[in-house]
Scaffold this motif. Structure first.
Motif, PDB file in Angstrom:
ATOM      1  N   SER A  26       0.845  -1.201   0.000  1.00 35.74           N
ATOM      2  CA  SER A  26       0.000   0.000   0.000  1.00 35.74           C
ATOM      3  C   SER A  26       0.876   1.244   0.000  1.00 35.74           C
ATOM      4  O   SER A  26       0.556   2.255  -0.647  1.00 35.74           O
ATOM      5  CB  SER A  26      -0.929   0.008   1.219  1.00 35.74           C
ATOM      6  N   TYR A  27       2.019   1.170   0.696  1.00 34.99           N
ATOM      7  CA  TYR A  27       2.912   2.331   0.713  1.00 34.99           C
ATOM      8  C   TYR A  27       3.676   2.471  -0.595  1.00 34.99           C
ATOM      9  O   TYR A  27       4.003   3.585  -1.006  1.00 34.99           O
ATOM     10  CB  TYR A  27       3.884   2.253   1.896  1.00 34.99           C
ATOM     11  N   CYS A  29       2.284   1.977  -3.384  1.00 34.98           N
ATOM     12  CA  CYS A  29       1.308   2.749  -4.160  1.00 34.98           C
ATOM     13  C   CYS A  29       1.394   4.237  -3.836  1.00 34.98           C
ATOM     14  O   CYS A  29       1.318   5.087  -4.724  1.00 34.98           O
ATOM     15  CB  CYS A  29      -0.112   2.257  -3.869  1.00 34.98           C
ATOM     16  N   GLN A  30       1.557   4.558  -2.542  1.00 40.75           N
ATOM     17  CA  GLN A  30       1.536   5.949  -2.118  1.00 40.75           C
ATOM     18  C   GLN A  30       2.754   6.733  -2.599  1.00 40.75           C
ATOM     19  O   GLN A  30       2.656   7.933  -2.841  1.00 40.75           O
ATOM     20  CB  GLN A  30       1.431   6.024  -0.595  1.00 40.75           C
ATOM     21  N   LEU A  55      -1.833  15.215  -3.655  1.00 42.80           N
ATOM     22  CA  LEU A  55      -1.812  14.655  -2.305  1.00 42.80           C
ATOM     23  C   LEU A  55      -2.938  15.220  -1.450  1.00 42.80           C
ATOM     24  O   LEU A  55      -3.463  14.532  -0.565  1.00 42.80           O
ATOM     25  CB  LEU A  55      -0.451  14.930  -1.649  1.00 42.80           C
ATOM     26  N   GLN A  58      -5.983  13.225  -2.395  1.00 45.81           N
ATOM     27  CA  GLN A  58      -5.806  11.871  -1.857  1.00 45.81           C
ATOM     28  C   GLN A  58      -6.163  11.815  -0.373  1.00 45.81           C
ATOM     29  O   GLN A  58      -6.859  10.903   0.086  1.00 45.81           O
ATOM     30  CB  GLN A  58      -4.357  11.417  -2.042  1.00 45.81           C
ATOM     31  N   ASN A  59      -5.709  12.791   0.370  1.00 44.98           N
ATOM     32  CA  ASN A  59      -5.894  12.735   1.810  1.00 44.98           C
ATOM     33  C   ASN A  59      -7.286  13.162   2.255  1.00 44.98           C
ATOM     34  O   ASN A  59      -7.715  12.803   3.351  1.00 44.98           O
ATOM     35  CB  ASN A  59      -4.809  13.572   2.503  1.00 44.98           C
ATOM     36  N   SER A  62      -8.777   9.919   2.183  1.00 47.69           N
ATOM     37  CA  SER A  62      -8.236   9.111   3.275  1.00 47.69           C
ATOM     38  C   SER A  62      -8.880   9.475   4.616  1.00 47.69           C
ATOM     39  O   SER A  62      -9.151   8.598   5.438  1.00 47.69           O
ATOM     40  CB  SER A  62      -6.721   9.296   3.352  1.00 47.69           C
ATOM     41  N   MET A  89      -6.318   1.039  -4.710  1.00 47.26           N
ATOM     42  CA  MET A  89      -5.029   1.722  -4.795  1.00 47.26           C
ATOM     43  C   MET A  89      -4.285   1.322  -6.069  1.00 47.26           C
ATOM     44  O   MET A  89      -3.642   2.152  -6.719  1.00 47.26           O
ATOM     45  CB  MET A  89      -4.184   1.410  -3.557  1.00 47.26           C
ATOM     46  N   LEU A 111      -6.605   6.246  -4.391  1.00 43.46           N
ATOM     47  CA  LEU A 111      -5.424   6.057  -3.554  1.00 43.46           C
ATOM     48  C   LEU A 111      -5.747   6.353  -2.097  1.00 43.46           C
ATOM     49  O   LEU A 111      -5.278   5.674  -1.186  1.00 43.46           O
ATOM     50  CB  LEU A 111      -4.290   6.957  -4.044  1.00 43.46           C
ATOM     51  N   SER A 245       4.430  13.026   5.458  1.00 38.43           N
ATOM     52  CA  SER A 245       3.834  13.269   4.144  1.00 38.43           C
ATOM     53  C   SER A 245       4.724  14.136   3.251  1.00 38.43           C
ATOM     54  O   SER A 245       4.824  13.892   2.052  1.00 38.43           O
ATOM     55  CB  SER A 245       2.455  13.922   4.297  1.00 38.43           C
ATOM     56  N   SER A 367      -4.403  11.808   8.536  1.00 44.05           N
ATOM     57  CA  SER A 367      -4.794  12.066   7.151  1.00 44.05           C
ATOM     58  C   SER A 367      -5.038  13.552   6.906  1.00 44.05           C
ATOM     59  O   SER A 367      -4.738  14.067   5.826  1.00 44.05           O
ATOM     60  CB  SER A 367      -6.055  11.266   6.805  1.00 44.05           C
TER      61      SER A 367
END
Length: 454
Positions: A26-27, A29-30, A55, A58-59, A62, A89, A111, A245, A367
């Motif tokens: 998963s990370y 992917c990030q 980002l 994305q967050n 999240s 993701m 994501l 981040s 997040s």
């Protein structure tokens, strides 16, 4: 796979490795987009600062996912939810590979659905892990983040250099940024298949009759905000997650665009420093289980994370490659190594039935930081054209979070604390103002007196 016939230690080992695997990829992917950001920006002829917006979107996804995931995990099971999240993701990487930039916000949303993975793994591990070793086990599971950095930091630059010669066509095909994203997505989908055999056993506690109600989100957030210990952890996760981040999002870009390093050199520095966080997470988990409370360990992590961020902001072309990596290592063993011990502390403070939802509530603040920090960094980058400013200014909350966790929990509400701080500041201001008036009066009095004497 019937794990019920095995010893609890084997069950715990399988559970830890399964969650470590999903966490690692998963990370991957990030960090794929941050690694490819320079090439993608060049392809579309846009500013590198666009990454902050990506980002940000994305967050947002999240945050919503983390706050709402508790009921879904209880109803469908931690492993199934993990598989769904990895599916989404991987889909975000497929969207990147399509080279259609107006679809990228959809990819950012997909994501962000990965925000459910940590609460899911906490739910599973809290069920099979003895409390006395929880900090260590959760920390081992969370080494998936630096392992993901290592895999992504080495794999993606390698893919960018791959060239395949097709003799029938008498031509070579080079894997560009979009091809690298597609191949990475296929690897993530392979992990989904690997998780399937353990799904029946680990999801045997699922409750199909659980109703998905978004009203529970409000109750969860109220619980986090009203419980002093959880509230402090939430602020800590906010300040530390924010630093994580901007490192994940801009460190490689800083080295490539700001300091002139090659993609291979930047990826290597990222991977080496990230790998050190594997040992650090396990070490902090061990120390938090044996020698000090998790709260104290987190407090010191926050203080040194702030120092590491400032030092990163001081990077200069005159710095040696070794020195840059050394500071990156300090950054990784602090700002990227707090997750396991924090998750174990959340599990200690909550019941098994609520650990997923409360974990999601606390991580919602992470997040939020991961949404705000890159956006602020991107704005600062666009305004100042400097990669240093953001790392220096955004270190401040980490110091505050560290100091907060090094002391006993404050029982009053956040709002009450803010009012108290403002009140004390006003009292100090009034005291200083009164002192200034008195000083001026004394000075004038003495001046007039001396003048009359003369």
């Amino acid at each position: 796979m019937n794990l019920g016939k095995y010893d609890w230690k084997i069950v715990l080992t399988v559970a830890t490795l399964s969650m470590l695997l999903q966490n690692t990829f998963s990370y991957v992917c990030q960090i794929t987009m941050p690694i490819l950001a320079d090439r993608i920006a060049e392809n579309f002829d846009i500013s590198r600062a666009w990454l902050g917006l990506y980002l940000f979107v994305q967050n947002i996804a999240s945050i919503i996912t983390a706050m709402c995931c508790g009921g879904f995990i209880l109803r469908y099971g931690a492993v199934r939810i993990s598989q769904w999240a990895l599916l989404m993701m991987g889909g975000s990487l497929i969207i990147i590979s399509l080279k259609i930039i107006w679809l990228y916000p959809i990819g950012a949303v997909l994501l962000g659905l990965g925000g459910v993975l940590t609460p899911a793994s906490s739910h599973l591990l809290a069920r099979v892990c003895p409390p006395k070793i929880a900090a260590l086990i959760f920390s081992i599971k969370q080494t998936g983040v630096p392992l993901g950095s290592l895999v992504g930091g080495l794999l993606i630059p390698f893919l960018l250099g791959v060239s395949v010669y097709i003799s029938s066509l008498k031509t070579s095909i080079h894997v560009d940024a979009f091809g690298a994203a597609f191949i990475t997505a296929l690897l993530v989908y392979f992990i989904i298949i690997i998780l399937q055999p353990v799904r029946d056993y680990f999801d045997s506690d699922r409750q199909p009759d659980v109703k998905i109600s978004f009203s529970n989100v409000t109750n969860t957030m109220k619980k986090v905000a009203s419980t002093p210990e959880l509230r402090d952890l939430a602020f800590g996760s906010f300040s530390f997650g924010g630093l994580q981040s901007i490192f994940a999002g801009f460190f490689i870009l800083f080295l490539i665009d700001g300091l002139g390093f090659s993609e291979i050199e930047a990826g290597k520095a990222f991977a080496i420093s990230s790998f050190t966080a594997v040992g650090a997470r396990i070490l902090w988990g061990y120390i938090g289980s044996v020698y000090f409370s998790a709260r104290i360990v987190l407090g010191f992590i926050g203080m040194f994370a702030g120092i590491a961020s400032i030092l990163t902001g001081l990077y200069d072309e005159a710095w040696s490659y070794t020195l840059i990596i050394s500071v990156a290592i300090l950054y990784n063993i602090t700002a990227l190594s707090w997750h396991g011990i924090l998750l174990a502390e959340i599990a200690r403070l909550t019941s098994r039935e609520t650990v997923a939802s409360i974990t999601g509530g606390v991580l919602a603040f992470t997040s939020i930081a991961m949404m705000i920090y890159p956006a602020i960094y991107g704005i600062l980058l666009a305004i100042t054209n400097s990669y240093s400013t953001g790392f220096i200014l955004l270190s401040i909350p980490a110091f505050i979070g560290g100091l907060l966790l090094l002391r006993s929990p404050i029982k009053s509400s956040w709002l009450g604390n803010i009012k108290s701080i403002l009140f004390n500041i006003s009292r100090l201001y009034n005291l200083l103002y009164a002192s200034l008036v008195v000083a001026i009066g004394i000075t004038l009095g003495l001046t007039i007196g001396i003048f009359n004497i003369w």
